[in-house]
Motif scaffolding. Structure first.
Motif, PDB file in Angstrom:
ATOM      1  N   GLN A 155     -43.979 -50.834 119.951  1.00 47.80           N
ATOM      2  CA  GLN A 155     -43.344 -51.990 119.318  1.00 47.80           C
ATOM      3  C   GLN A 155     -44.348 -52.214 118.051  1.00 47.80           C
ATOM      4  N   MET A 156     -45.536 -52.004 118.171  1.00 46.97           N
ATOM      5  CA  MET A 156     -46.578 -52.415 117.088  1.00 46.97           C
ATOM      6  C   MET A 156     -46.330 -51.304 115.994  1.00 46.97           C
ATOM      7  N   ILE A 157     -46.312 -50.145 116.438  1.00 47.39           N
ATOM      8  CA  ILE A 157     -46.185 -49.186 115.378  1.00 47.39           C
ATOM      9  C   ILE A 157     -44.938 -49.191 114.643  1.00 47.39           C
ATOM     10  N   SER A 158     -43.807 -49.450 115.171  1.00 48.99           N
ATOM     11  CA  SER A 158     -42.533 -49.654 114.930  1.00 48.99           C
ATOM     12  C   SER A 158     -42.209 -50.812 113.891  1.00 48.99           C
ATOM     13  N   TYR A 159     -42.904 -52.056 114.259  1.00 46.55           N
ATOM     14  CA  TYR A 159     -42.742 -53.167 113.302  1.00 46.55           C
ATOM     15  C   TYR A 159     -43.758 -53.438 112.331  1.00 46.55           C
ATOM     16  N   GLU A 160     -44.735 -52.727 112.389  1.00 46.41           N
ATOM     17  CA  GLU A 160     -45.838 -52.914 111.441  1.00 46.41           C
ATOM     18  C   GLU A 160     -45.095 -52.320 109.956  1.00 46.41           C
ATOM     19  N   LEU A 161     -44.651 -51.282 110.027  1.00 48.09           N
ATOM     20  CA  LEU A 161     -44.211 -50.784 108.484  1.00 48.09           C
ATOM     21  C   LEU A 161     -43.362 -51.741 107.983  1.00 48.09           C
ATOM     22  N   PRO A 162     -41.987 -52.272 108.483  1.00 52.07           N
ATOM     23  CA  PRO A 162     -41.334 -53.188 107.914  1.00 52.07           C
ATOM     24  C   PRO A 162     -42.079 -54.536 107.446  1.00 52.07           C
ATOM     25  N   MET A 163     -43.080 -54.948 108.367  1.00 51.96           N
ATOM     26  CA  MET A 163     -43.719 -55.979 108.034  1.00 51.96           C
ATOM     27  C   MET A 163     -44.783 -55.772 106.825  1.00 51.96           C
ATOM     28  N   ALA A 164     -45.293 -54.576 106.955  1.00 51.50           N
ATOM     29  CA  ALA A 164     -45.933 -54.530 105.527  1.00 51.50           C
ATOM     30  C   ALA A 164     -45.204 -54.350 104.191  1.00 51.50           C
ATOM     31  N   LEU A 165     -44.125 -53.842 104.469  1.00 57.39           N
ATOM     32  CA  LEU A 165     -43.200 -53.502 103.270  1.00 57.39           C
ATOM     33  C   LEU A 165     -42.633 -55.192 102.771  1.00 57.39           C
ATOM     34  N   ALA A 166     -42.551 -55.911 103.629  1.00 56.09           N
ATOM     35  CA  ALA A 166     -42.270 -57.425 103.276  1.00 56.09           C
ATOM     36  C   ALA A 166     -43.507 -57.833 102.726  1.00 56.09           C
ATOM     37  N   VAL A 167     -44.612 -57.726 103.084  1.00 56.51           N
ATOM     38  CA  VAL A 167     -45.771 -58.273 102.158  1.00 56.51           C
ATOM     39  C   VAL A 167     -46.016 -57.526 101.075  1.00 56.51           C
ATOM     40  N   ILE A 168     -45.645 -56.390 100.975  1.00 57.73           N
ATOM     41  CA  ILE A 168     -45.867 -55.501  99.650  1.00 57.73           C
ATOM     42  C   ILE A 168     -45.062 -56.234  98.533  1.00 57.73           C
ATOM     43  N   SER A 169     -43.652 -56.687  98.815  1.00 60.30           N
ATOM     44  CA  SER A 169     -43.141 -57.290  97.939  1.00 60.30           C
ATOM     45  C   SER A 169     -43.411 -58.727  97.564  1.00 60.30           C
ATOM     46  N   VAL A 170     -44.219 -59.399  98.329  1.00 59.28           N
ATOM     47  CA  VAL A 170     -44.816 -60.616  98.126  1.00 59.28           C
ATOM     48  C   VAL A 170     -45.979 -60.268  97.076  1.00 59.28           C
TER      49      VAL A 170
END
Lengths: 328, 168
Positions: A155-170
């Motif tokens: 779960q960690m591996i799968s959800y870290e990616l979209p989370m990092a993508l959300a942070v990148i746009s910020v």
């Protein structure tokens, strides 16, 4: 020099005490809110409306018997809760509680460290924290524990990616990786207005990263009998528990910092606004827990890889286009 | 102050790296590797390379080791396995001696053909960026370069041997 160290030590102690107090009383908030949602009272016996319940629970945790299974990998079994709580508390270092204030002639910024790489620090250390659950499950030598640990890491591996993508746009709209810088950038308009999709993505992925319902796969009671912490007892179990609530506090603080304008707000002083927003998010975490049923494991993975990841990429693309067209 | 931290963290990096190899339990050795990545991140911090330090933690300690431990847990390798002694070890020792001799020759003979002096803009303009880089790689830094190449070769050979053993 001495002044610098004194201020630093006092600030560290205050930040630590405040976060531990919030962690303790998050459990109280959770039990009370869950109780009232389910038309019961929640804890009522210890103190006024159960206000002393967290302290009683802590004392109970210390005095309970500690069991280590024969089949356990002892060093790793002892290490796992320490990793969990250690990483969770380390994250408090970069939270900006407020702007600079002047106390007795000293200018004191209300954060422990303003790192140039603040948000990356949060992402990195929170990954390290998930080793705790994973190793805890594996080292207890219990099949439910192992399954819980495996789920935690997947779960960690799968959800870290979209989370990092959300942070990148910020980071794209703020132009800085520093958390203080990101807050200062929101003085006029909060990021939740500029980046609504990233806000939703961050909330969903954050809930998955801190293992809350509807994503509490690693400890799904109904299937795994509590998952990775099934063999843990007494204070070690309490440490896992505290780490979970500390992560929830850090998550709420991160949502506040990245999207809700941090310490900015009318009339009231900065730190008060910060805590109002943070507690609103904590309340939201409890509220959604009592509303949504748990996902099935394959659904969690499908949501992560097939919906959230493309949405995150799309958001970066849109943000980039927007910045290009309006020349920001 | 910085020297003390450098010595402590450098030493701990070496110790944890050795423990990666010598730990009998696969998960333990993976964990020592995570620890060694952390100490390496501190070394990067001492070089003022904050960004590389945090990348070291996010990418290596966070993502890659997470995958490796995930794989190990899936394989369920809790039993400690002891490899028996093999006659091929003699061949290994001979190969090691040959490599050591080669290293000695290179180390003694280094710098005979090298460009002398520090890197300057004129030097860059005369020989080109990569030429200067490779010149330094094969003169001043030949020992670390050769050691790294031996390590990588040993890693590849070791992986082949481990895979072969299973299929026999």
């Amino acid at each position: 020099m001495i002044e610098f160290w004194t201020i630093l030590i006092i600030k560290t102690l205050v930040a630590f005490a405040v976060s531990m107090l919030i962690v303790a009383y998050s459990t109280w908030i959770e039990r009370k809110v869950l109780g009232h949602v389910q038309l019961r009272y929640g804890p009522m016996r210890v103190g006024f409306h159960g206000l002393l319940q967290p302290i009683a629970d802590g004392v109970k945790g210390f005095f309970k018997e500690e069991l280590i299974p024969d089949n356990a990998d002892k060093p790793v079994f002892l290490l796992a809760p320490i990793i969990s709580i250690g990483a969770a508390i380390t994250l408090v270092v970069v939270i900006p509680f407020g702007d600079t204030v002047t106390i007795m002639g000293h200018k004191i910024p209300l954060y422990l460290a303003d790192l140039d790489i603040g948000i990356l620090f949060v992402l990195g250390i929170s990954t390290i924290g998930s080793y705790g659950g994973m190793l805890g499950g594996w080292s207890s030598g219990n099949k439910y524990g192992v399954i819980g640990g495996l789920r935690a890491s997947a779960q960690m591996i799968s959800y870290e990616l979209p989370m990092a993508l959300a942070v990148i746009s910020v980071v794209m709209v703020s132009g800085t990786l520093s958390l203080v810088g990101i807050v200062e950038n929101q003085a006029g308009l909060w990021n939740v207005v500029k980046q609504p999709l990233a806000f939703f993505l961050f909330i969903i992925c954050g809930l998955a990263e801190i293992n809350r319902t509807p994503f509490d796969m690693p400890e799904a009671e109904a299937e795994l009998a509590c998952g990775f912490n099934v063999e843990y007892s007494s204070m070690k179990f309490a440490l896992f528990f505290m780490a979970e609530y500390c992560h929830m506090f850090v998550f709420a603080a991160m949502v506040t910092t990245l999207f809700l304008g941090g310490w900015y707000g009318p009339l009231l002083p900065g730190p008060v606004w910060f805590f109002i927003k943070t507690f609103a998010i904590i309340f939201f975490c409890v509220w959604e827990r009592s509303t949504f049923p748990r996902y099935r494991y394959d659904q969690v993975m499908e949501l992560g890889w097939k919906v959230l990841l493309p949405a995150g990429l799309l958001n970066i693309l849109l943000t980039g286009l927007w910045m290009l067209v309006f020349n920001i | 102050m910085e020297l003390i931290i450098l010595l402590i963290c450098g030493g701990l990096t070496i110790i944890t790296s050795l423990l990666v190899i010598f730990a009998r339990n696969t998960v333990h050795s993976a964990l020592w590797m995570v620890a060694s990545f952390f100490f390496m991140a501190v070394l990067y911090l001492l070089l003022q390379a904050e960004f590389i330090a945090i990348l070291q933690i996010i990418v290596y300690a966070g993502a890659i080791m997470m995958f490796i431990i995930y794989a190990i847990m899936m394989l369920n390798l809790r039993q400690e396995e002891r490899a028996p002694m093999r006659k091929t070890k003699v061949v290994g020792v001979v190969a090691l001696l040959v490599l050591f001799l080669e290293l000695l020759v290179v180390a003694v003979g280094r710098g005979l053909l090298a460009i002398k002096g520090p890197v300057t803009d004129q030097l860059m303009a005369k020989f080109g960026h990569i030429a200067v880089l490779s010149n330094f790689l094969f003169s001043d830094y030949v020992l670390p370069f050769e050691l790294a190449s031996i390590l990588l070769t040993a890693g590849v050979v070791g992986a082949v041997i481990l895979a072969k053993q299973k299929s026999e």
